[in-house]
Scaffold this motif. Sequence first.
Motif, PDB file in Angstrom:
ATOM      1  N   LEU A 115       7.272  43.771  17.575  1.00 45.19           N
ATOM      2  CA  LEU A 115       6.678  45.085  17.365  1.00 45.19           C
ATOM      3  C   LEU A 115       5.177  44.890  17.276  1.00 45.19           C
ATOM      4  N   ASP A 116       4.462  45.307  18.309  1.00 44.40           N
ATOM      5  CA  ASP A 116       3.024  45.045  18.411  1.00 44.40           C
ATOM      6  C   ASP A 116       2.718  43.574  18.211  1.00 44.40           C
ATOM      7  N   GLY A 117       3.544  42.717  18.826  1.00 40.26           N
ATOM      8  CA  GLY A 117       3.294  41.286  18.801  1.00 40.26           C
ATOM      9  C   GLY A 117       3.860  40.547  17.613  1.00 40.26           C
ATOM     10  N   VAL A 118       4.454  41.243  16.650  1.00 36.45           N
ATOM     11  CA  VAL A 118       4.980  40.612  15.437  1.00 36.45           C
ATOM     12  C   VAL A 118       6.499  40.606  15.494  1.00 36.45           C
ATOM     13  N   PRO A 119       7.150  39.455  15.257  1.00 32.66           N
ATOM     14  CA  PRO A 119       8.617  39.393  15.353  1.00 32.66           C
ATOM     15  C   PRO A 119       9.301  40.239  14.298  1.00 32.66           C
ATOM     16  N   LEU A 120      10.408  40.892  14.704  1.00 37.30           N
ATOM     17  CA  LEU A 120      11.187  41.728  13.798  1.00 37.30           C
ATOM     18  C   LEU A 120      12.320  40.928  13.176  1.00 37.30           C
ATOM     19  N   LEU A 121      12.658  41.278  11.959  1.00 34.61           N
ATOM     20  CA  LEU A 121      13.700  40.584  11.212  1.00 34.61           C
ATOM     21  C   LEU A 121      15.064  41.152  11.576  1.00 34.61           C
ATOM     22  N   ASP A 122      16.003  40.253  11.927  1.00 33.34           N
ATOM     23  CA  ASP A 122      17.395  40.618  12.142  1.00 33.34           C
ATOM     24  C   ASP A 122      18.258  39.751  11.236  1.00 33.34           C
ATOM     25  N   ARG A 123      19.333  40.334  10.704  1.00 28.55           N
ATOM     26  CA  ARG A 123      20.127  39.606   9.714  1.00 28.55           C
ATOM     27  C   ARG A 123      21.071  38.591  10.331  1.00 28.55           C
ATOM     28  N   GLY A 124      21.359  38.706  11.625  1.00 31.90           N
ATOM     29  CA  GLY A 124      22.306  37.803  12.252  1.00 31.90           C
ATOM     30  C   GLY A 124      21.987  37.596  13.703  1.00 31.90           C
ATOM     31  N   ALA A 125      23.040  37.324  14.489  1.00 30.11           N
ATOM     32  CA  ALA A 125      22.856  37.012  15.899  1.00 30.11           C
ATOM     33  C   ALA A 125      22.491  38.242  16.718  1.00 30.11           C
ATOM     34  N   THR A 126      23.005  39.421  16.348  1.00 25.63           N
ATOM     35  CA  THR A 126      22.750  40.622  17.136  1.00 25.63           C
ATOM     36  C   THR A 126      21.346  41.144  16.885  1.00 25.63           C
ATOM     37  N   ARG A 127      20.771  41.766  17.906  1.00 27.39           N
ATOM     38  CA  ARG A 127      19.432  42.342  17.781  1.00 27.39           C
ATOM     39  C   ARG A 127      19.564  43.820  17.391  1.00 27.39           C
TER      40      ARG A 127
ATOM     41  N   ALA B  76      -8.624  53.058   6.939  1.00 23.07           N
ATOM     42  CA  ALA B  76      -8.081  53.131   8.281  1.00 23.07           C
ATOM     43  C   ALA B  76      -7.713  51.802   8.850  1.00 23.07           C
ATOM     44  N   ALA B  77      -7.150  51.902  10.083  1.00 27.11           N
ATOM     45  CA  ALA B  77      -6.845  50.703  10.839  1.00 27.11           C
ATOM     46  C   ALA B  77      -6.687  51.056  12.286  1.00 27.11           C
ATOM     47  N   ALA B  78      -7.162  50.190  13.181  1.00 28.38           N
ATOM     48  CA  ALA B  78      -7.078  50.483  14.601  1.00 28.38           C
ATOM     49  C   ALA B  78      -6.204  49.478  15.291  1.00 28.38           C
ATOM     50  N   LYS B  79      -5.733  49.814  16.453  1.00 27.94           N
ATOM     51  CA  LYS B  79      -4.897  48.891  17.197  1.00 27.94           C
ATOM     52  C   LYS B  79      -5.698  47.661  17.549  1.00 27.94           C
ATOM     53  N   GLY B  80      -5.110  46.483  17.323  1.00 29.61           N
ATOM     54  CA  GLY B  80      -5.758  45.231  17.649  1.00 29.61           C
ATOM     55  C   GLY B  80      -5.646  44.908  19.114  1.00 29.61           C
ATOM     56  N   GLN B  81      -6.414  43.909  19.510  1.00 31.97           N
ATOM     57  CA  GLN B  81      -6.364  43.479  20.908  1.00 31.97           C
ATOM     58  C   GLN B  81      -6.113  41.990  21.018  1.00 31.97           C
ATOM     59  N   GLY B  82      -5.449  41.394  20.041  1.00 34.47           N
ATOM     60  CA  GLY B  82      -5.055  39.997  20.140  1.00 34.47           C
ATOM     61  C   GLY B  82      -3.828  39.865  20.992  1.00 34.47           C
ATOM     62  N   ILE B  83      -3.268  38.634  21.055  1.00 27.51           N
ATOM     63  CA  ILE B  83      -2.074  38.449  21.874  1.00 27.51           C
ATOM     64  C   ILE B  83      -0.965  39.307  21.322  1.00 27.51           C
ATOM     65  N   GLY B  84      -0.347  40.051  22.204  1.00 27.40           N
ATOM     66  CA  GLY B  84       0.778  40.883  21.807  1.00 27.40           C
ATOM     67  C   GLY B  84       0.373  42.192  21.190  1.00 27.40           C
ATOM     68  N   LYS B  85      -0.897  42.507  21.094  1.00 34.04           N
ATOM     69  CA  LYS B  85      -1.312  43.745  20.448  1.00 34.04           C
ATOM     70  C   LYS B  85      -1.479  44.849  21.471  1.00 34.04           C
ATOM     71  N   SER B  86      -1.410  46.064  20.958  1.00 35.67           N
ATOM     72  CA  SER B  86      -1.630  47.216  21.825  1.00 35.67           C
ATOM     73  C   SER B  86      -3.125  47.356  22.079  1.00 35.67           C
ATOM     74  N   ASP B  87      -3.495  47.701  23.285  1.00 34.96           N
ATOM     75  CA  ASP B  87      -4.891  47.872  23.623  1.00 34.96           C
ATOM     76  C   ASP B  87      -5.395  49.233  23.183  1.00 34.96           C
TER      77      ASP B  87
END
Length: 714
Positions: free
Chosen positions: A124-136, A23-34
Amino acid sequence: MSWGRIGKWIFAVGFLYGLSAVAAAKGQGIGKSDTFHVEKGTDSSKVSELQQVVVIGMFEPGGLQKSLYRIRVIDKKAIERRHGTDLLDVLRTMTGVRMSTDQTLGETDISLLGMAGENIKILLDGVPLLDRGATRNSLSQIDLHSIERIEIVEGPLSVMYGADALAGVINIITKSTSLTISQVKEPKLGHFGAEINLLEQTAGNEYQPFDKDGVHNGNLGLNWRKGKIFADASLTRNNFGGWTAEENKGSRTKDWLPKEQWLAGARVGFQDKKWSGWYRFQYLQEDIWSLGAENPNTLQATDKEYLTDRSTHQMNLNWTPEKSWRFNMDGSYQLYSRRTRTTTYNTETGVRNLIPDPDLQEKSDFNSGFIRLTGHHKFNEKLEGLIGLELTHEKGSGPRIEGEPTIDNYSLFVSGDYKPFSWLAVRPGLRFSKNSIYDAPPVIPALNAKINLGHDLALRLSYARGFRAPALRELYFWFFDANHSIKGNENLKAEYAHAYSASVSWLHLPASGLQASADWNFFYNDYRNRIEMALDPSLGTNVYSYINLAKYKTLGTSLNAQLQSGGFHAGLGFAYVAKYNTYYADQTYASSNLPEFVWSPELSADLSYVFTKSQLELGLQYKFTGALSQYEIDEIDGEQRPFLAKTGSFNWLDFSASVPVIKALKLSAGVKNIFNVTNLNNTSMGGEVAHSTGGPLPLSYGRSYFIGINWRWP
């Protein structure tokens, strides 16, 4: 050992760890879901929308009124009221957010308070998402049904979140199945849950049930928990049949490109008193079709298909050895592939053939590894501190990228909260960075302060220096054909900004009766080393490259308010934003008396009412987006002169109604884009950016009607 292998080893260990714990539970660090603990008898639907718990930029989850940052929250109820199929539908009526669509590629980008998407950090839950170019484009590739809420901070947050957090941060918090249910005997096999969502929508006046014309969204979500262990999974299909304007009916080409997405995800985790952790895997497959016009002589058409595969491994681990200490680890390994497949199609025989030209069958691959370690200690009631280490790795390859470049970045950041008085809290912060390729600012400072002016009233002041890293395409792009001559620039420096803001917030939450909140914000951002595309004479005639050229500024004010009483909720927003005129300081046009800034207003409203007896909910979302202006140069009476180009203003209005049929089943229906806006008047001549053009700008496929079903068990 390469970063790619390091990333794979990290997630191999993380995956085995997750399986061993099952299992795994939601973290409570910076940017994490409570993690919420819901007692028996608590009706979460009656919790005030104004009583928000936030995590972005926080050392630990806390009330919105305690945050030193000005944060806007779109909670689960607000997301559901918009009845969208992706995040862009949710953000569309937010003040300060604007959208632009590239009809050639079928992608939509956003801007936040005057700054384009490459300056906005998507988490996404505090972790940056990868984008291939300038657009999000990642915003349209996240399963909306997995989202609990969205938190938005306007202005740099680079101390906490690093590069690209120049204009702001959008943190997407996913749903948590981590619940403690007291006084309920746990079943032998644990607690199970399921959810089904179906939405059928017209695209203007075009529609076919469940496939082809129109919008078709279906989602299945499952969750399970037993004791300290939990797991969840989901599968979503998004299908859009494209849309053709009335004047183009009969043609194979589409004004809005058809698109189909499949999104799958699964997570396992555990939660104990001192330890919690989770591992999640998400996968996206996206197919966008650009259909060509038929040649009447050969009865053949040339079609392009854009195929995207995105896989994301994400892991979080938390350790709280005692009440005053908290340690957190976030990690991710992301793979992104986009392939262009070009074919000929015979409209008479239905035969499709792949064109053998390799330049028409290109494929680009990107991957990234990310690790963040943080430690938080509360020394006493007046002082607490946080220290963090962050490592990132990016790699790209493809026919339009020179070689297979990699970028590594190493950062150390420190921050702390000091509360010398009951009415004052101060948070200084520093980030130290070293990049393997570009010239990153070695030190990024920030200073935030919150002054309590009364029980319900607070003043927030902030200064921050943010920066944006040059994207891989800006450093290594290589694109030469009959229509393009573009070369990247390996010597680019990072963009940076000095950002200042001040806001006053008021929060009134009595136990009963009218609850209200309001905040009034002022901001000023001074950007340097802005990366722009321009002619580079050193590369030859008509060759464009990316250069650090322009200064840029934004300033403005925004006002947001919420009211809630019984079943009534109202959210109101206003923004007045100015963008810098780049020709203002050019002495060539001094006689034109150009203004330093051009302004644009926005106004929004989110209204809803729930009838007590029937639980019928009516919702209305409205936004007025003012004209967007910029100065351009054109030849007028034989001279090069500036003129004010404008993109027209528009009004957007959505209406919805939803009602529970039985306890577990809810039906919804409504209409979007009631004013039937499709294109915006535009007097711009276009620009050097790929696929930009003058003339009308596409906004939407017109007034559309939808019906939806939501079933939840238990």
